[in-house]
Write an enzyme that holds these catalytic residues in place. Structure first.
Site, PDB file in Angstrom:
ATOM      1  CB  CYS A  10      21.781 -56.415-132.627  1.00 27.36           C
ATOM      2  SG  CYS A  10      21.811 -54.629-132.526  1.00 27.36           S
ATOM      3  CG  ASP A 131      16.953 -54.595-140.437  1.00 23.98           C
ATOM      4  OD1 ASP A 131      16.409 -55.715-140.489  1.00 23.98           O
ATOM      5  OD2 ASP A 131      16.980 -53.899-139.407  1.00 23.98           O
TER       6      ASP A 131
HETATM    7  O1  LIG Z   1      16.655 -53.626-131.832  1.00 24.25           O
HETATM    8  C1  LIG Z   1      16.013 -52.594-131.617  1.00 24.25           C
HETATM    9  O2  LIG Z   1      15.249 -52.501-130.658  1.00 24.25           O
HETATM   10  C2  LIG Z   1      16.147 -51.433-132.533  1.00 24.25           C
HETATM   11  C3  LIG Z   1      15.479 -50.239-132.238  1.00 24.25           C
HETATM   12  C4  LIG Z   1      15.579 -49.154-133.090  1.00 24.25           C
HETATM   13  C5  LIG Z   1      16.360 -49.242-134.214  1.00 24.25           C
HETATM   14  C6  LIG Z   1      17.020 -50.434-134.529  1.00 24.25           C
HETATM   15  C7  LIG Z   1      16.913 -51.528-133.690  1.00 24.25           C
HETATM   16  N1  LIG Z   1      17.548 -52.731-133.979  1.00 24.25           N
HETATM   17  C8  LIG Z   1      18.273 -52.897-135.169  1.00 24.25           C
HETATM   18  C9  LIG Z   1      19.155 -54.087-135.302  1.00 24.25           C
HETATM   19  O3  LIG Z   1      20.343 -53.990-135.493  1.00 24.25           O
HETATM   20  C10 LIG Z   1      18.546 -55.423-135.383  1.00 24.25           C
HETATM   21  O4  LIG Z   1      19.526 -56.342-135.036  1.00 24.25           O
HETATM   22  C11 LIG Z   1      18.083 -55.670-136.805  1.00 24.25           C
HETATM   23  O5  LIG Z   1      17.050 -54.755-137.098  1.00 24.25           O
HETATM   24  C12 LIG Z   1      17.549 -57.072-136.945  1.00 24.25           C
HETATM   25  O6  LIG Z   1      16.545 -57.263-135.998  1.00 24.25           O
HETATM   26  P1  LIG Z   1      15.738 -58.627-135.926  1.00 24.25           P
HETATM   27  O7  LIG Z   1      14.878 -58.703-137.134  1.00 24.25           O
HETATM   28  O8  LIG Z   1      14.954 -58.487-134.677  1.00 24.25           O
HETATM   29  O9  LIG Z   1      16.744 -59.728-135.836  1.00 24.25           O
END
Ligand SMILES: O=C(O)c1ccccc1NCC(=O)[C@H](O)[C@H](O)COP(=O)(O)O
Length: 217
Positions: A10, A131
């Site tokens: 992502c 999440d």
């Molecule tokens: O990634 C972002 O900046 C974001 C902003 C606002 C809403 C959701 C967002 N990301 C969500 C995702 O799909 C991430 O991949 C997921 O939360 C996992 O994130 P991480 O813990 O950083 O791998």
């Protein structure tokens, strides 16, 4: 025969990010259109990423409390395969996306307890992304690099599929997969921060390491 594990990278912002995801075998790539995000892409950037993903990986558009009209216009401009809703959208909003835009909805569910995972099954979605909850007071709804207690997944008894997200890294993804595999509906993993060398800056080496570790699990 077992289905292959799905891997979603992502927050792709450049052609190089997209190539690292596709070349290493990710089946889904996420474009962030949420307002409060260091990973937000404009339409020009989104096109570049989409051109690499097209035909190789599903293009997932991530929105968090964006207006319906913005989501529809973004899809018309970019050509998305799936909409990820990551804000406080209600079921009617998710249904409207599917009916009027014609794309399946991947619904992010912030989870800390088994009861919260169980409650997901009452939400409208084609699939879920479990999440971690955002840190207290944060305006950004996801992508914080924070994990939740994977035991909470035991609460989910639904039939719809889910991806596991939140604080995954090349180091912990194998353990996360082994934990999630015990629960019905688990089909794959999603990562953003864990494959970055700085906030919002993807690292091709980390993407490769993450996908390899996930595939080996
Ligand atoms: O990634 C972002 O900046 C974001 C902003 C606002 C809403 C959701 C967002 N990301 C969500 C995702 O799909 C991430 O991949 C997921 O939360 C996992 O994130 P991480 O813990 O950083 O791998």
């Amino acid at each position: 025969m077992t289905s292959p594990l799905l891997i979603k990278i992502c927050g792709l912002r450049t052609s190089e990010d997209a190539m690292a995801a596709v070349d290493n075998g990710a089946q889904l790539g996420g474009l962030v259109f949420a307002q409060a995000s260091p990973r937000r892409v404009n339409l020009r950037e989104a096109h570049k990423v989409r051109d690499i993903l097209f035909g190789n990986a599903e293009v997932v558009g991530l929105f968090a409390d964006n207006a319906f009209e913005e989501i529809a216009a973004t899809h018309n401009a970019v050509g998305l395969d799936r909409i990820q809703l990551h804000g406080g959208e209600d079921d009617a909003f998710a249904e409207r996306i599917e009916k009027e835009i014609g794309l399946p909805v991947l619904r992010a569910i912030p989870v800390a307890t088994a009861a919260e995972a169980e409650a997901a099954d009452r939400r409208h979605a084609s699939a879920f992304l479990f999440d971690a909850k955002p840190p207290e007071g944060s305006a950004q709804k996801g992508g914080h690099g924070v994990a939740f207690d994977w035991d909470a997944l035991a609460g989910y008894k639904g039939e719809r599929k889910f991806l596991l997200a939140g604080g995954l890294t090349p180091e912990n993804v194998a353990e996360a997969i082994r934990a999630a595999r015990q629960h019905s509906g688990f089909v794959g993993v999603d990562v953003s921060s864990g494959v970055e060398r700085g906030k919002g800056v993807k690292d091709a080496g980390l993407i490769k390491a993450f996908i390899e570790a996930a595939k080996e699990a």
